[in-house]
Design a protein around this motif. Structure first.
Motif, PDB file in Angstrom:
ATOM      1  N   ALA A 295     -62.262  17.847-107.505  1.00  0.00           N
ATOM      2  CA  ALA A 295     -62.606  17.151-108.742  1.00  0.00           C
ATOM      3  C   ALA A 295     -61.429  16.326-109.246  1.00  0.00           C
ATOM      4  N   ALA A 296     -60.228  16.904-109.186  1.00  0.00           N
ATOM      5  CA  ALA A 296     -59.047  16.188-109.675  1.00  0.00           C
ATOM      6  C   ALA A 296     -58.783  14.916-108.882  1.00  0.00           C
ATOM      7  N   GLN A 297     -59.091  14.955-107.585  1.00  0.00           N
ATOM      8  CA  GLN A 297     -58.802  13.815-106.724  1.00  0.00           C
ATOM      9  C   GLN A 297     -59.891  12.754-106.737  1.00  0.00           C
ATOM     10  N   THR A 298     -61.121  13.106-107.142  1.00  0.00           N
ATOM     11  CA  THR A 298     -62.228  12.173-106.959  1.00  0.00           C
ATOM     12  C   THR A 298     -63.021  11.838-108.218  1.00  0.00           C
ATOM     13  N   CYS A 299     -62.883  12.611-109.284  1.00  0.00           N
ATOM     14  CA  CYS A 299     -63.692  12.378-110.483  1.00  0.00           C
ATOM     15  C   CYS A 299     -62.962  11.486-111.481  1.00  0.00           C
ATOM     16  N   ASP A 300     -63.749  10.728-112.236  1.00  0.00           N
ATOM     17  CA  ASP A 300     -63.206   9.917-113.326  1.00  0.00           C
ATOM     18  C   ASP A 300     -63.163  10.707-114.634  1.00  0.00           C
ATOM     19  N   HIS A 301     -64.067  11.659-114.759  1.00  0.00           N
ATOM     20  CA  HIS A 301     -64.306  12.364-116.021  1.00  0.00           C
ATOM     21  C   HIS A 301     -64.768  13.763-115.644  1.00  0.00           C
TER      22      HIS A 301
ATOM     23  N   PRO B  41     -69.981   9.159-118.376  1.00  0.00           N
ATOM     24  CA  PRO B  41     -69.853   7.721-118.600  1.00  0.00           C
ATOM     25  C   PRO B  41     -70.646   6.919-117.576  1.00  0.00           C
ATOM     26  N   PRO B  42     -71.092   5.721-117.945  1.00  0.00           N
ATOM     27  CA  PRO B  42     -71.868   4.902-117.010  1.00  0.00           C
ATOM     28  C   PRO B  42     -71.022   4.442-115.832  1.00  0.00           C
ATOM     29  N   GLY B  43     -71.640   4.421-114.646  1.00  0.00           N
ATOM     30  CA  GLY B  43     -70.964   3.912-113.467  1.00  0.00           C
ATOM     31  C   GLY B  43     -69.697   4.649-113.122  1.00  0.00           C
ATOM     32  N   ALA B  44     -69.707   5.965-113.279  1.00  0.00           N
ATOM     33  CA  ALA B  44     -68.516   6.782-113.002  1.00  0.00           C
ATOM     34  C   ALA B  44     -68.955   8.091-112.362  1.00  0.00           C
ATOM     35  N   VAL B  45     -67.990   8.779-111.735  1.00  0.00           N
ATOM     36  CA  VAL B  45     -68.230  10.107-111.187  1.00  0.00           C
ATOM     37  C   VAL B  45     -67.685  11.135-112.175  1.00  0.00           C
ATOM     38  N   SER B  46     -68.567  11.957-112.707  1.00  0.00           N
ATOM     39  CA  SER B  46     -68.169  13.020-113.625  1.00  0.00           C
ATOM     40  C   SER B  46     -68.346  14.363-112.929  1.00  0.00           C
TER      41      SER B  46
ATOM     42  N   GLN C 146     -66.740  16.966 -96.888  1.00  0.00           N
ATOM     43  CA  GLN C 146     -66.588  17.001 -98.348  1.00  0.00           C
ATOM     44  C   GLN C 146     -66.008  15.683 -98.849  1.00  0.00           C
ATOM     45  N   LEU C 147     -64.942  15.238 -98.213  1.00  0.00           N
ATOM     46  CA  LEU C 147     -64.300  13.998 -98.642  1.00  0.00           C
ATOM     47  C   LEU C 147     -65.246  12.814 -98.456  1.00  0.00           C
ATOM     48  N   ASP C 148     -66.013  12.826 -97.357  1.00  0.00           N
ATOM     49  CA  ASP C 148     -66.942  11.733 -97.108  1.00  0.00           C
ATOM     50  C   ASP C 148     -68.047  11.717 -98.157  1.00  0.00           C
ATOM     51  N   THR C 149     -68.538  12.910 -98.534  1.00  0.00           N
ATOM     52  CA  THR C 149     -69.569  12.978 -99.573  1.00  0.00           C
ATOM     53  C   THR C 149     -69.047  12.441-100.891  1.00  0.00           C
ATOM     54  N   MET C 150     -67.825  12.822-101.246  1.00  0.00           N
ATOM     55  CA  MET C 150     -67.268  12.323-102.501  1.00  0.00           C
ATOM     56  C   MET C 150     -67.005  10.823-102.427  1.00  0.00           C
ATOM     57  N   ARG C 151     -66.681  10.322-101.233  1.00  0.00           N
ATOM     58  CA  ARG C 151     -66.529   8.867-101.078  1.00  0.00           C
ATOM     59  C   ARG C 151     -67.860   8.174-101.334  1.00  0.00           C
ATOM     60  N   VAL C 152     -68.958   8.748-100.811  1.00  0.00           N
ATOM     61  CA  VAL C 152     -70.283   8.182-101.062  1.00  0.00           C
ATOM     62  C   VAL C 152     -70.561   8.145-102.558  1.00  0.00           C
ATOM     63  N   LEU C 153     -70.247   9.240-103.263  1.00  0.00           N
ATOM     64  CA  LEU C 153     -70.487   9.281-104.711  1.00  0.00           C
ATOM     65  C   LEU C 153     -69.641   8.250-105.438  1.00  0.00           C
ATOM     66  N   ARG C 154     -68.405   8.069-105.009  1.00  0.00           N
ATOM     67  CA  ARG C 154     -67.560   7.063-105.649  1.00  0.00           C
ATOM     68  C   ARG C 154     -68.092   5.657-105.363  1.00  0.00           C
TER      69      ARG C 154
ATOM     70  N   VAL D 267     -74.094   3.323-110.433  1.00  0.00           N
ATOM     71  CA  VAL D 267     -74.827   4.579-110.634  1.00  0.00           C
ATOM     72  C   VAL D 267     -73.953   5.555-111.423  1.00  0.00           C
ATOM     73  N   THR D 268     -74.548   6.258-112.366  1.00  0.00           N
ATOM     74  CA  THR D 268     -73.855   7.303-113.104  1.00  0.00           C
ATOM     75  C   THR D 268     -74.051   8.621-112.372  1.00  0.00           C
ATOM     76  N   VAL D 269     -72.941   9.293-112.051  1.00  0.00           N
ATOM     77  CA  VAL D 269     -72.975  10.500-111.222  1.00  0.00           C
ATOM     78  C   VAL D 269     -72.417  11.680-112.012  1.00  0.00           C
ATOM     79  N   LEU D 270     -73.160  12.779-112.023  1.00  0.00           N
ATOM     80  CA  LEU D 270     -72.676  14.040-112.597  1.00  0.00           C
ATOM     81  C   LEU D 270     -72.867  15.118-111.546  1.00  0.00           C
ATOM     82  N   ALA D 271     -71.755  15.703-111.074  1.00  0.00           N
ATOM     83  CA  ALA D 271     -71.804  16.668-109.974  1.00  0.00           C
ATOM     84  C   ALA D 271     -71.122  17.961-110.373  1.00  0.00           C
ATOM     85  N   ALA D 272     -71.844  19.078-110.231  1.00  0.00           N
ATOM     86  CA  ALA D 272     -71.225  20.392-110.397  1.00  0.00           C
ATOM     87  C   ALA D 272     -70.360  20.666-109.174  1.00  0.00           C
ATOM     88  N   LEU D 273     -69.112  21.043-109.397  1.00  0.00           N
ATOM     89  CA  LEU D 273     -68.164  21.269-108.310  1.00  0.00           C
ATOM     90  C   LEU D 273     -67.428  22.578-108.543  1.00  0.00           C
ATOM     91  N   HIS D 274     -67.150  23.296-107.446  1.00  0.00           N
ATOM     92  CA  HIS D 274     -66.315  24.488-107.521  1.00  0.00           C
ATOM     93  C   HIS D 274     -64.844  24.166-107.275  1.00  0.00           C
TER      94      HIS D 274
END
Length: 272
Positions: free
Chosen positions: A215-221, A34-39, A188-196, A203-210
């Motif tokens: 992912a549950a705490q920081t992703c929208d989708h 989705p646009p303007g979200a962290v996936s 890790q948390l700081d990087t995900m804060r930057v992405l959020r 910005v539309t963000v798509l990140a592969a995560l292990h």
């Protein structure tokens, strides 16, 4: 990121297949962000996450589709697969995991590489380019390392430099392959804060995560793939559930609720 165009439509990829040596790695993948979200792009090792990101970024060409509709990758009304390389690099940036260089580049010079799509081929770095690069380094907490050679950095430090280089491109679409690789929990948390924060800027963000809990705490989708196919996609509350995760990862999963955020907290046990 004032230089990035804002998308009213996010990433939309359909029928993406890719094979190597006769082995099908991606099998007709449909993927949206989705646009303007962290996936978050999730799945076990070898499921096709890295390959999918490289196809979306134009690094790899999807397989032809004889007798059926060809793959498409669209973003903000643009056909990304048809865009010339430099123009595509002004729309999207890809941060690959464990990207290395043997060149004796300083951190600042490495980040300035992200400005290449925005200037003529023979032009040098402008004052504006240096301002953008400095802002990108500050955003990832690496300003103090600007004069260091990239080769002298730790894996986690290099990872943040690669993110800063991508930010210097001022993309509207940011693709990342394991951006928290090599990072300690605070980083890790700081990087995900930057992405959020980037998503908050449009910005539309798509990140592969292990890390599924990250992912549950920081992703929208989230998009879950296994064996080169999409298994499930949608809101974290709907996708990060035992019916999806247990067969994909071969575990037993229990979903709790974070007392402060209300987001899922995942607890795993062996399926044996």
């Amino acid at each position: 990121m004032p230089g990035a165009p804002r998308a009213t439509d996010g990433l939309d990829a359909a029928r993406v297949s890719w094979s190597v040596d006769g082995r099908l790695v991606l099998d007709g993948v449909d993927c949206t962000a989705p646009p303007g979200a962290v996936s978050g792009l999730l799945g076990p090792n070898g499921s096709g996450k890295s390959t999918l990101l490289r196809v979306l970024a134009g690094v790899r060409v999807p397989d032809p589709a004889p007798g059926r509709d060809a793959a498409h990758v669209r973003f903000a009304d643009a056909d990304l697969l048809a865009l010339p390389r430099r123009r595509r690099a002004r729309v999207l940036a890809l941060v690959e995991q464990d990207a290395t260089t043997d060149l004796p580049l300083t951190v600042l010079d490495a980040v300035l590489l992200g400005r290449i799509p925005h200037r003529s081929l023979l032009a040098g770095d402008s004052a504006a380019d240096r301002d953008v690069a400095a802002a990108a380094l500050a955003r990832v907490g690496m300003s103090a390392f600007a004069g260091r050679e990239v080769a002298t950095l730790s894996g986690g430090e290099r990872q943040r430099v690669h993110l800063a280089r991508a930010l210097a491109q001022e993309p509207a679409l940011l693709l990342l392959d394991e951006p928290t690789n090599h990072l300690d929990i605070a980083a890790q948390l700081d990087t995900m804060r930057v992405l959020r924060d980037l998503a908050g800027d449009g910005v539309t963000v798509l990140a592969a995560l292990h890390d599924l809990n990250l992912a549950a705490q920081t992703c929208d989708h989230v998009v879950v793939i296994a064996d080169g196919r999409v298994v499930a996609a949608g809101d974290v509350h709907d996708v990060l559930v035992p019916d999806v995760l247990d067969p994909v990862y071969g575990v037993r999963c229990e979903v709790l609720t974070h007392p402060r955020t209300g987001r899922p907290v995942l607890v795993f046990d062996s399926s044996d």
